[in-house]
Every structure is written in structure tokens, then in C-alpha cells.
Enzyme design. Structure first.
Site, PDB file in Angstrom:
ATOM      1  N   LYS A 104       0.868  -1.184   0.000  1.00 60.31           N
ATOM      2  CA  LYS A 104       0.000   0.000   0.000  1.00 60.31           C
ATOM      3  C   LYS A 104       0.899   1.227   0.000  1.00 60.31           C
ATOM      4  CE  LYS A 104      -3.787   2.117   2.677  1.00 60.31           C
ATOM      5  NZ  LYS A 104      -4.660   1.968   3.859  1.00 60.31           N
ATOM      6  N   SER A 154      -9.586   2.152   2.838  1.00 61.12           N
ATOM      7  CA  SER A 154      -8.667   2.870   1.991  1.00 61.12           C
ATOM      8  C   SER A 154      -7.664   1.993   1.257  1.00 61.12           C
ATOM      9  CB  SER A 154      -7.900   3.894   2.831  1.00 61.12           C
ATOM     10  OG  SER A 154      -7.091   3.250   3.794  1.00 61.12           O
ATOM     11  N   SER A 197      -9.793  -0.254   7.071  1.00 59.65           N
ATOM     12  CA  SER A 197      -9.236  -0.183   5.715  1.00 59.65           C
ATOM     13  C   SER A 197      -8.576  -1.434   5.188  1.00 59.65           C
ATOM     14  CB  SER A 197      -8.255   0.983   5.608  1.00 59.65           C
ATOM     15  OG  SER A 197      -8.965   2.176   5.463  1.00 59.65           O
TER      16      SER A 197
HETATM   17  N1  GLN Z   1     -13.030   4.613   6.423  1.00 59.08           N
HETATM   18  C1  GLN Z   1     -12.309   5.024   7.596  1.00 59.08           C
HETATM   19  C2  GLN Z   1     -11.830   6.445   7.443  1.00 59.08           C
HETATM   20  O1  GLN Z   1     -12.021   7.008   6.409  1.00 59.08           O
HETATM   21  C3  GLN Z   1     -11.174   4.087   7.879  1.00 59.08           C
HETATM   22  C4  GLN Z   1      -9.967   4.343   7.072  1.00 59.08           C
HETATM   23  C5  GLN Z   1      -8.816   3.494   7.449  1.00 59.08           C
HETATM   24  O2  GLN Z   1      -8.968   2.489   8.126  1.00 59.08           O
HETATM   25  N2  GLN Z   1      -7.644   3.928   7.054  1.00 59.08           N
HETATM   26  O3  GLN Z   1     -11.262   6.995   8.352  1.00 59.08           O
END
Ligand code: GLN
Length: 491
Positions: free
Chosen positions: A82, A157, A181
Site C-alpha cells: 500500500k 482505503s 481499511s
Molecule cells: N473509512 C475510515 C476512514 O475514512 C477508515 C480508514 C482506514 O482504516 N484507514 O477513516
């Protein structure tokens, strides 16, 4: 291993590892195969950077070590990271214009640990900007397409990681999970992913979003492969991450094979109520019945503060983000606005131009909840409720060994489906946020198809440091079913 699929990309990590160890295929051949495959699937938008020379050089080193005969199971295995992990050989952008073209002078600990075990890095994977999002549509470099239906989001994400594994562009990838994410994109793309206990994996070299929540983990097609990768990724890093846990590295494959007979699976009533789509509910129910048929016992548990996880998380995460992102000021890292009048104007222009809308929204929310007069009302209150959410899990674990439920209320939505409504993204995090706030290990494994034939994941949550058991609970399911082997029709 039953039969060896003819194409390398149809193998699991474990299967390819066997072929590499027995020299039936070389690390170089394998790296070349996956590089070609990534290039021929560029339309998915999963990769942000590749460096063929660096990849092939790593593969040659792996071949030399394999030839000596004492290489570990990840030697020569192609993976990708990532784009939140900093890397020396590849550009690191965190999905942001702010870091366009940025090259780190060092590798993140997780990247270095995997490389030390012989994994070959194919490149960097697209993600929401600074990991803020649930659909990968907040990336400054364009969205990622879900390989099951290219008109839909892969989730976020870690959308690039999930899409690349689902499309078999790589056999495994790293992801990060702050509030879901790893689990949510794994669910949306029909792959397996695990977030370990907070502090298991070093955060050194992970571009920080919300430091008290951020955690790295692997995504692959099977729990067995995730166990292999997670074992390499975790371990103390006391000099570089003060929140890294002082527990020795563990072989998370050790429990694969344990029986599920007598296992108590807790199903939180709050996870199955209104708001959960019926197709997701149906797939989760079938999976739970499958566990029953394997000897597990279902018990009803309660996580009464589940509904508060969203407001609590969306106070704490932006608060930490607003502080972490203050380092992007046009001086130390990456982008600087080309035209400005004085120093303050340079800061203002740089941040106005370098950050996307969602990141700006969170910086504003975070600055607000931390400001004098509001700190007690919002930030402190959120921290108090966070503790109560963690306590609720401990109550539940008195009645059960693992918790199971949905990962997300729906299957993957259409690209652009939430674009005018950031709250819709936030609400979709309802089932992943509680375990994140508590710092518990949790994972997603594919258990069915929902509406429009899109994948549905089952979330498993364990108590602290029980990753081995969690992975075995998923592994046993995958021994008995074939959902993890399903793949998108048009690849
Ligand atoms: N969807 C959540 C956010 O936007 C989690 C994102 C993540 O785990 N990086 O904060």
C-alpha cells in the site's frame, strides 16, 4: 496441495512457495510474470508506481538464496505495498498530491521485514489520500476499479491492495487499517485480510493518519497466506515505534489445524439490526450456520455502544490526523506551491493545493475538536467512550472466544455513489470501527456473494494477541468451503 493450477497467478503464496523451494519455477520468472500481469491490467488503477529493475534485482537475490537451499517460505514471493508505507526503491505518495514524486531515504519497518524474508516487491498500490476514505475515491491519482465489477469501488482505503489481490495481479499485499481499511476492501473484493492487535506491527515508516489506531496487516486470498505474511510483518520495534508491543515475533501458522469443536462464536445483536442489507445478512447467516456444522457454538453477545463508534472515531481520528498532517508545510516534505507572497502565504497555498477535500475536512474537524473550550466536550468525551467500547468487548469475551458479524452493511457500491455525501462513507464504517477503537485483532474472509453477485465478507474479531486462533477460525472455514477460490469472471 491438490493440483497445481497452470498459471502462476492462480497459485496461493503457499503453493508458489513450494514451487520456488523445489526450483520448479524461479523467482525471476515469477517476478516477470506478475510484472507483465500488472501492466496488462493497468486499467484497474491498482498500481501507482513500479520499478522493474529494482524488482528483478530483488528476484535475482531471492534465486541465489533459494539455490543455497535454506530460504524461508516468503523467499521469491511477489508482493506489493500500500502506498502508505515508505520505500526507497519506489515513490511514496500516500495517495496525495502533497507527496507527488516523494522518495523516502529509508524503508518502513514492515517493508524491510518482508524484504529480509525474501519477498519481492512489485510496486506500490493505490489508496485513499492519507488512508482517509472507504472507497479509494479520495486518491489524488484516480479511483481503483473493483475487478468483480469495474463500475464499482474496491472499498478503501486499501483499495489498490484488495483489487490487486482479487484480480490476481499479486498473491499478497500489505494494507493498513485505522478504522476498517483492510477488512472493508477485503470484503468488497472477496479476499482475506487481517489487522493484528494494535502494536503488533511497527508503524515506523507508515505515513501517519491516526497514530493510536493505525496498524499494518496483510491481504491475500487465504488465511493461511495471511498467517505467513503476518508472521514476517510483526515483532517489536522499540527504538522506532514507542507503541510497538514488547511481545516476541510469533508464527501465526501454529494453530492452523486446530479443531473448532466447542469454539464459542459470539454474534453481537447490534451488528445484525436495521441498516444491514438483507443480502449481506443472508450471506453472514449461512457462514454462521457453516461454523455451527463444524462444531462451533453460536452465542448472542452485546456491544451496546456500537452506534457511538462512528461519532467517537470521527472525533479521535481527525484530531490525530490534524496533528500528524501539520508536518506537510511545503518545507520538509514534498509539494510546495509555486507562487506565494510570504511564509504564511506559502504554507496556506501549499496546503490548499496539496491536500484533497476529504483531508481538508478532517484537518478542520480535528483542529476544531482539539481547540480550547471544545477539547473537553468532544475529544476528551470521545476518549472516555472509546474506553467504554473496549470494556464492552471484554464483557463479550467472557461469553465467547471470537466475535463474528458483517464487515460492512452493504456490498461494494458504485463508483461515484457517495461522492456528494461524505457521511455515507462514514456510516458504512459502523461494524469495523468498534474493534479498531479497542485495538483488537480482526479480519475479513469471503463467505458469499450478495446483490449484483458482489462478494460479502465475514468479520472475525478476537481478544488481544489471539491472531493465531483468529486465523485458524478463518482457515477452517476455507478448508470446508470454496468462497476464497471464487474469482471475478472477466480477468
Ligand atoms: N473509512 C475510515 C476512514 O475514512 C477508515 C480508514 C482506514 O482504516 N484507514 O477513516
Amino acid at each position: 496441495m491438490t493440483s497445481i493450477p497452470s498459471e502462476l497467478h492462480d497459485l496461493t503464496v503457499t503453493q508458489l512457495s513450494n514451487l520456488l523451494q523445489t526450483r520448479q519455477v524461479s523467482a525471476l520468472e515469477s517476478a516477470q510474470h506478475f510484472l507483465d500481469r500488472a501492466q496488462s491490467h493497468a486499467h484497474l488503477g491498482a498500481f501507482l508506481d513500479m520499478n522493474t529493475e529494482a524488482t528483478l534485482a530483488q528476484a535475482r537475490v531471492a534465486d541465489a538464496r533459494l539455490a543455497c537451499g535454506n530460504a524461508g517460505p516468503l523467499e521469491g514471493i511477489p508482493i506489493a505495498h500500500k502506498d502508505i508505507f515508505v520505500t526507497q526503491n519506489f515513490v511514496t505518495t500516500a495517495g496525495s498530491k502533497m507527496l507527488a514524486g516523494y522518495r523516502s531515504p529509508f524503508d518502513a519497518t514492515v517493508v524491510a521485514r518482508l524484504a529480509a524474508q525474501g519477498a519481492v516487491t512489485l510496486g506500490k498500490l493505490n489508496c485513499d489520500e492519507f488512508a482517509m476514505g472507504s472507497g479509494n475515491e479520495n486518491s489524488a491519482y484516480g479511483p481503483v476499479k473493483n475487478p468483480w465489477d469495474v463500475t464499482r469501488t474496491p472499498g478503501g482505503s486499501s483499495g489498490g491492495s484488495a483489487a490487486a489481490v482479487a484480480a490476481r495481479l499479486i498473491l499478497a499485499a500489505t494494507g493498513t487499517d485505522t478504522g476498517g481499511s483492510i477488512r472493508q476492501p477485503a470484503s468488497f473484493c472477496g479476499v482475506t485480510g487481517i489487522k493484528p492487535t494494535y502494536g503488533r506491527a511497527s508503524r515506523y515508516g507508515m505515513v501517519a493518519f491516526a497514530s493510536s489506531l493505525d496498524q499494518a496487516g496483510p491481504m491475500a486470498r487465504t488465511a493461511q497466506d495471511c498467517a505467513l505474511l503476518l508472521s514476517a510483518m510483526c515483532g517489536p520495534d522499540p527504538d522506532r515505534d514507542s507503541t510497538s508491543l514488547d511481545v516476541p515475533p510469533e508464527d501465526f501458522s501454529q494453530s492452523l489445524g486446530d479443531t473448532l469443536s466447542g469454539l464459542r462464536i459470539g454474534v453481537p445483536t447490534e451488528f445484525l439490526g436495521a441498516g444491514l442489507d438483507l443480502d449481506v445478512r443472508a450471506a453472514v447467516d449461512v457462514a454462521l450456520r457453516q461454523y455451527e456444522s463444524m462444531g462451533a457454538k453460536l452465542v448472542s453477545v452485546s456491544l451496546p455502544l456500537t452506534r457511538l463508534a462512528i461519532p467517537v472515531y470521527y472525533v479521535i481520528a481527525p484530531a490525530e490526523a490534524s496533528s500528524n498532517l501539520s508536518r506537510f508545510d511545503g518545507v520538509k516534505f514534498g509539494y510546495r506551491a509555486p507562487d506565494y507572497q510570504d511564509l504564511n502565504d506559502m504554507y496556506r497555498q501549499t496546503r490548499a493545493q496539496g491536500f484533497g477535500n476529504e483531508v481538508k475536512r478532517r484537518i478542520m474537524i480535528g483542529t476544531y475538536v482539539l481547540s480550547h473550550g471544545y477539547y473537553d466536550a468532544y475529544y476528551l468525551k470521545a476518549q472516555q467512550i472509546r474506553r467504554m467500547i473496549a470494556d464492552d468487548f471484554q464483557q463479550a469475551f467472557k461469553l465467547c472466544d471470537v466475535i463474528a458479524g458483517p464487515v460492512a452493511p452493504t456490498v461494494a457500491w458504485k463508483l461515484g455513489g457517495h461522492s456528494h455525501d461524505p457521511l455515507a462513507d462514514y456510516l458504512a464504517d459502523i461494524f469495523t470501527l468498534p474493534a479498531s477503537l479497542a485495538g483488537l485483532p480482526c479480519m475479513s474472509l469471503p463467505v458469499g456473494l450478495g446483490s449484483a453477485d458482489m462478494p460479502v465478507g465475514l468479520q472475525l474479531i478476537g481478544n488481544y494477541l489471539t491472531e493465531s486462533r483468529l486465523l485458524n477460525v478463518a482457515h477452517q472455514f476455507q478448508q470446508a468451503t470454496d468462497w476464497h477460490q471464487r474469482q471475478p469472471a472477466r480477468l
